[in-house]
Design a protein around this motif. Structure first.
Motif, PDB file in Angstrom:
ATOM      1  N   GLU A 198     -10.511  -0.439   0.653  1.00  0.00           N
ATOM      2  CA  GLU A 198      -9.775  -0.843  -0.416  1.00  0.00           C
ATOM      3  C   GLU A 198      -8.234  -0.480  -0.230  1.00  0.00           C
ATOM      4  O   GLU A 198      -7.365  -0.978  -0.771  1.00  0.00           O
ATOM      5  CB  GLU A 198     -10.371  -0.492  -1.795  1.00  0.00           C
ATOM      6  CG  GLU A 198      -9.796  -1.027  -3.031  1.00  0.00           C
ATOM      7  CD  GLU A 198      -9.588  -2.697  -3.062  1.00  0.00           C
ATOM      8  OE1 GLU A 198      -8.808  -3.198  -3.717  1.00  0.00           O
ATOM      9  OE2 GLU A 198     -10.396  -3.149  -2.195  1.00  0.00           O
ATOM     10  N   ALA A 199      -8.213   0.874   0.203  1.00  0.00           N
ATOM     11  CA  ALA A 199      -6.467   1.351   0.224  1.00  0.00           C
ATOM     12  C   ALA A 199      -6.082   0.574   1.345  1.00  0.00           C
ATOM     13  O   ALA A 199      -4.779  -0.081   1.036  1.00  0.00           O
ATOM     14  CB  ALA A 199      -6.750   2.790   0.606  1.00  0.00           C
ATOM     15  N   GLU A 200      -6.559   0.089   2.412  1.00  0.00           N
ATOM     16  CA  GLU A 200      -5.964  -0.632   3.494  1.00  0.00           C
ATOM     17  C   GLU A 200      -5.808  -2.002   2.804  1.00  0.00           C
ATOM     18  O   GLU A 200      -4.671  -2.581   3.332  1.00  0.00           O
ATOM     19  CB  GLU A 200      -6.869  -0.476   4.511  1.00  0.00           C
ATOM     20  CG  GLU A 200      -6.905   0.602   5.459  1.00  0.00           C
ATOM     21  CD  GLU A 200      -8.294   0.726   6.427  1.00  0.00           C
ATOM     22  OE1 GLU A 200      -8.781  -0.433   6.318  1.00  0.00           O
ATOM     23  OE2 GLU A 200      -8.125   1.636   7.427  1.00  0.00           O
ATOM     24  N   PHE A 201      -6.637  -2.642   2.254  1.00  0.00           N
ATOM     25  CA  PHE A 201      -6.367  -3.911   1.461  1.00  0.00           C
ATOM     26  C   PHE A 201      -5.124  -3.747   0.566  1.00  0.00           C
ATOM     27  O   PHE A 201      -4.493  -4.915   0.542  1.00  0.00           O
ATOM     28  CB  PHE A 201      -7.528  -4.549   0.984  1.00  0.00           C
ATOM     29  CG  PHE A 201      -8.593  -5.028   1.866  1.00  0.00           C
ATOM     30  CD1 PHE A 201      -8.334  -5.865   2.768  1.00  0.00           C
ATOM     31  CD2 PHE A 201     -10.076  -4.538   1.917  1.00  0.00           C
ATOM     32  CE1 PHE A 201      -9.106  -6.480   3.748  1.00  0.00           C
ATOM     33  CE2 PHE A 201     -11.160  -5.260   2.642  1.00  0.00           C
ATOM     34  CZ  PHE A 201     -10.666  -5.963   3.635  1.00  0.00           C
ATOM     35  N   SER A 202      -5.219  -2.755  -0.225  1.00  0.00           N
ATOM     36  CA  SER A 202      -4.168  -2.760  -1.084  1.00  0.00           C
ATOM     37  C   SER A 202      -2.697  -2.815  -0.595  1.00  0.00           C
ATOM     38  O   SER A 202      -1.769  -3.535  -0.935  1.00  0.00           O
ATOM     39  CB  SER A 202      -4.248  -1.291  -1.917  1.00  0.00           C
ATOM     40  OG  SER A 202      -5.388  -1.670  -2.810  1.00  0.00           O
ATOM     41  N   LEU A 203      -2.667  -1.988   0.662  1.00  0.00           N
ATOM     42  CA  LEU A 203      -1.258  -2.137   1.513  1.00  0.00           C
ATOM     43  C   LEU A 203      -1.192  -3.729   2.003  1.00  0.00           C
ATOM     44  O   LEU A 203       0.026  -4.090   1.913  1.00  0.00           O
ATOM     45  CB  LEU A 203      -1.312  -1.299   2.546  1.00  0.00           C
ATOM     46  CG  LEU A 203      -1.458   0.309   2.333  1.00  0.00           C
ATOM     47  CD1 LEU A 203      -1.518   1.084   3.596  1.00  0.00           C
ATOM     48  CD2 LEU A 203       0.003   0.774   1.590  1.00  0.00           C
ATOM     49  N   LYS A 204      -2.200  -4.011   2.309  1.00  0.00           N
ATOM     50  CA  LYS A 204      -1.884  -5.369   3.158  1.00  0.00           C
ATOM     51  C   LYS A 204      -1.565  -6.685   1.899  1.00  0.00           C
ATOM     52  O   LYS A 204      -0.746  -7.451   2.253  1.00  0.00           O
ATOM     53  CB  LYS A 204      -3.452  -5.819   3.791  1.00  0.00           C
ATOM     54  CG  LYS A 204      -3.306  -5.272   5.048  1.00  0.00           C
ATOM     55  CD  LYS A 204      -4.814  -5.794   5.564  1.00  0.00           C
ATOM     56  CE  LYS A 204      -5.349  -5.081   6.899  1.00  0.00           C
ATOM     57  NZ  LYS A 204      -6.514  -5.650   7.501  1.00  0.00           N
ATOM     58  N   ASN A 205      -2.021  -6.301   0.848  1.00  0.00           N
ATOM     59  CA  ASN A 205      -1.839  -7.254  -0.407  1.00  0.00           C
ATOM     60  C   ASN A 205      -0.471  -7.077  -1.034  1.00  0.00           C
ATOM     61  O   ASN A 205      -0.252  -7.772  -2.003  1.00  0.00           O
ATOM     62  CB  ASN A 205      -3.196  -7.186  -1.424  1.00  0.00           C
ATOM     63  CG  ASN A 205      -4.319  -7.653  -0.591  1.00  0.00           C
ATOM     64  OD1 ASN A 205      -4.464  -8.241   0.440  1.00  0.00           O
ATOM     65  ND2 ASN A 205      -5.551  -7.248  -1.119  1.00  0.00           N
ATOM     66  N   ALA A 206       0.064  -5.874  -0.919  1.00  0.00           N
ATOM     67  CA  ALA A 206       1.043  -5.273  -1.570  1.00  0.00           C
ATOM     68  C   ALA A 206       2.289  -6.622  -2.141  1.00  0.00           C
ATOM     69  O   ALA A 206       2.666  -6.617  -2.994  1.00  0.00           O
ATOM     70  CB  ALA A 206       1.971  -4.197  -1.324  1.00  0.00           C
ATOM     71  N   ASP A 207       2.606  -7.395  -1.234  1.00  0.00           N
ATOM     72  CA  ASP A 207       3.497  -8.186  -1.160  1.00  0.00           C
ATOM     73  C   ASP A 207       3.084  -9.787  -1.689  1.00  0.00           C
ATOM     74  O   ASP A 207       3.825 -10.673  -2.034  1.00  0.00           O
ATOM     75  CB  ASP A 207       4.192  -8.615   0.143  1.00  0.00           C
ATOM     76  CG  ASP A 207       4.937  -7.370   0.869  1.00  0.00           C
ATOM     77  OD1 ASP A 207       5.490  -6.587  -0.188  1.00  0.00           O
ATOM     78  OD2 ASP A 207       5.050  -7.019   1.846  1.00  0.00           O
ATOM     79  N   LEU A 208       1.681  -9.908  -2.032  1.00  0.00           N
ATOM     80  CA  LEU A 208       1.393 -11.149  -2.568  1.00  0.00           C
ATOM     81  C   LEU A 208       1.641 -11.146  -4.128  1.00  0.00           C
ATOM     82  O   LEU A 208       1.708 -10.249  -4.893  1.00  0.00           O
ATOM     83  CB  LEU A 208      -0.167 -11.149  -2.074  1.00  0.00           C
ATOM     84  CG  LEU A 208      -0.625 -11.051  -0.897  1.00  0.00           C
ATOM     85  CD1 LEU A 208      -2.171 -11.006  -0.786  1.00  0.00           C
ATOM     86  CD2 LEU A 208      -0.297 -12.016  -0.040  1.00  0.00           C
ATOM     87  N   PRO A 209       1.755 -12.279  -4.626  1.00  0.00           N
ATOM     88  CA  PRO A 209       1.692 -12.736  -5.941  1.00  0.00           C
ATOM     89  C   PRO A 209       0.547 -12.104  -6.863  1.00  0.00           C
ATOM     90  O   PRO A 209      -0.533 -11.916  -6.130  1.00  0.00           O
ATOM     91  CB  PRO A 209       1.788 -14.200  -6.110  1.00  0.00           C
ATOM     92  CG  PRO A 209       2.079 -14.497  -4.706  1.00  0.00           C
ATOM     93  CD  PRO A 209       1.553 -13.698  -3.747  1.00  0.00           C
ATOM     94  N   PRO A 210       0.905 -11.357  -8.012  1.00  0.00           N
ATOM     95  CA  PRO A 210      -0.139 -10.818  -8.723  1.00  0.00           C
ATOM     96  C   PRO A 210      -1.593 -11.607  -8.574  1.00  0.00           C
ATOM     97  O   PRO A 210      -2.654 -10.827  -8.432  1.00  0.00           O
ATOM     98  CB  PRO A 210       0.315 -10.657  -9.973  1.00  0.00           C
ATOM     99  CG  PRO A 210       1.924 -10.480  -9.936  1.00  0.00           C
ATOM    100  CD  PRO A 210       2.055 -11.649  -8.669  1.00  0.00           C
TER     101      PRO A 210
END
Length: 301
Positions: A198-210
């Motif tokens: 989940e920490a890895e996905f959070s980094l990958k998803n950081a620039d996505l719209p909310p």
């Protein structure tokens, strides 16, 4: 590994689970009457609690009978069979009717009462240490014998990112579910691995719209599932899938990071596997508002 597992094959979405001791083991049962702090410690260590006999067996069986008695008119059950047994007819002759009854069941007052049984409420009030909240989105699941489609490997927070991660999933067998009926299987030690994922996905998803960032269906995910290939995942992380002979009255509580999946129902008596999964958290923690509505097909959660 117990010789009993040699009597059947464990399959999940076309993949056969290894039965070597390094890749397959047994879930560890827990006495629900243990001191609460001891239960909390075990939950933090293992990522789950398999609470044996915490629920009233007769009450669980009563709901099982209620569900299958309603589904009987759809042709789901074998003609002349006892609804409580849940014996599959081999084919649902009226699929639209079965779907309608299934949807209605999620809104029955009997189902709400089942999910808020005193034993469940009391456990969570003590376990979470405060006023509790039951997510309105909760699911009944039935799996007929021989259906090759099963739940792939995943952890629940993927679908609940809009709120707190201090929540618990309860998986409740509605009737006895021995291993060969395809109950949930848990990847040993995977709470920690789920947190890392989940920490890895959070980094990958950081620039996505909310809205896309919290979705399990964003571009960085595979529809919320980590994989369908359970044996490969166990090899990759050098772990074991844990299986169990669940009994009516049991409840499994697992963390939102604990990786789990399901296997095919191979019951020789044609018994349908019936279960439900519900989620509790403290009322004063952030709530994923997407889960404040009843489940419906296509809600993308």
């Amino acid at each position: 590994m117990s010789t009993r597992t040699r009597e059947f094959t464990l399959m999940s979405n076309g993949y056969q689970l290894s039965q070597t001791p390094q890749r397959l083991g047994w879930l560890e049962p827990t006495d629900p009457t243990l001191p609460m702090e001891q239960l909390r410690q075990k939950y933090r260590a293992d990522g789950y609690l398999w609470l044996k006999g915490i629920l009233n067996r007769e009450a669980v069986q009563t709901f099982r009978r209620r569900f299958f008695a309603a589904m009987q008119v759809s042709g789901l059950l074998a003609a002349g069979s006892d609804p409580e047994e849940g014996i599959y007819s081999g084919e649902t002759t009226q699929k639209e009717l079965a779907h309608r009854i299934f949807m209605e069941a999620h809104r029955w007052p009997e189902y709400e009462a089942f999910c808020t049984a005193p034993e469940i409420v009391h456990f969570y009030e003590e376990f979470l240490g405060g006023e509790i909240y039951l997510h309105k989105r909760k699911l009944i699941r039935y799996n007929v014998p021989g259906d090759a489609r099963t739940t792939g490997a995943h952890y629940d927070l993927v679908y609940l990112r809009g709120g707190t991660d201090h929540l618990c999933s309860s998986w409740i067998p509605i009737g006895d579910i021995p291993v060969e009926m395809g109950g949930l299987t848990y990847l040993e030690g995977s709470d920690a691995w789920g947190r890392k994922m989940e920490a890895e996905f959070s980094l990958k998803n950081a620039d996505l719209p909310p809205e896309e960032r919290i979705s399990a269906y964003n571009k960085n995910m595979r529809e919320g599932w980590l994989t369908n290939d359970l044996p490969e995942l166990a090899e990759r992380v050098n772990s074991r899938w844990l299986i169990a002979d669940y009994e009516c009255g049991d409840m499994v509580v697992h963390s939102p990071y604990m990786i789990h999946a399901a296997t095919v129902n191979y019951n020789s008596g044609q018994r349908i596997r019936l279960s439900t999964d519900i989620r509790y958290q403290r009322k004063d923690d952030d709530i994923d508002m997407r889960w404040t509505n009843h489940w419906y097909p296509g809600d993308k959660l």
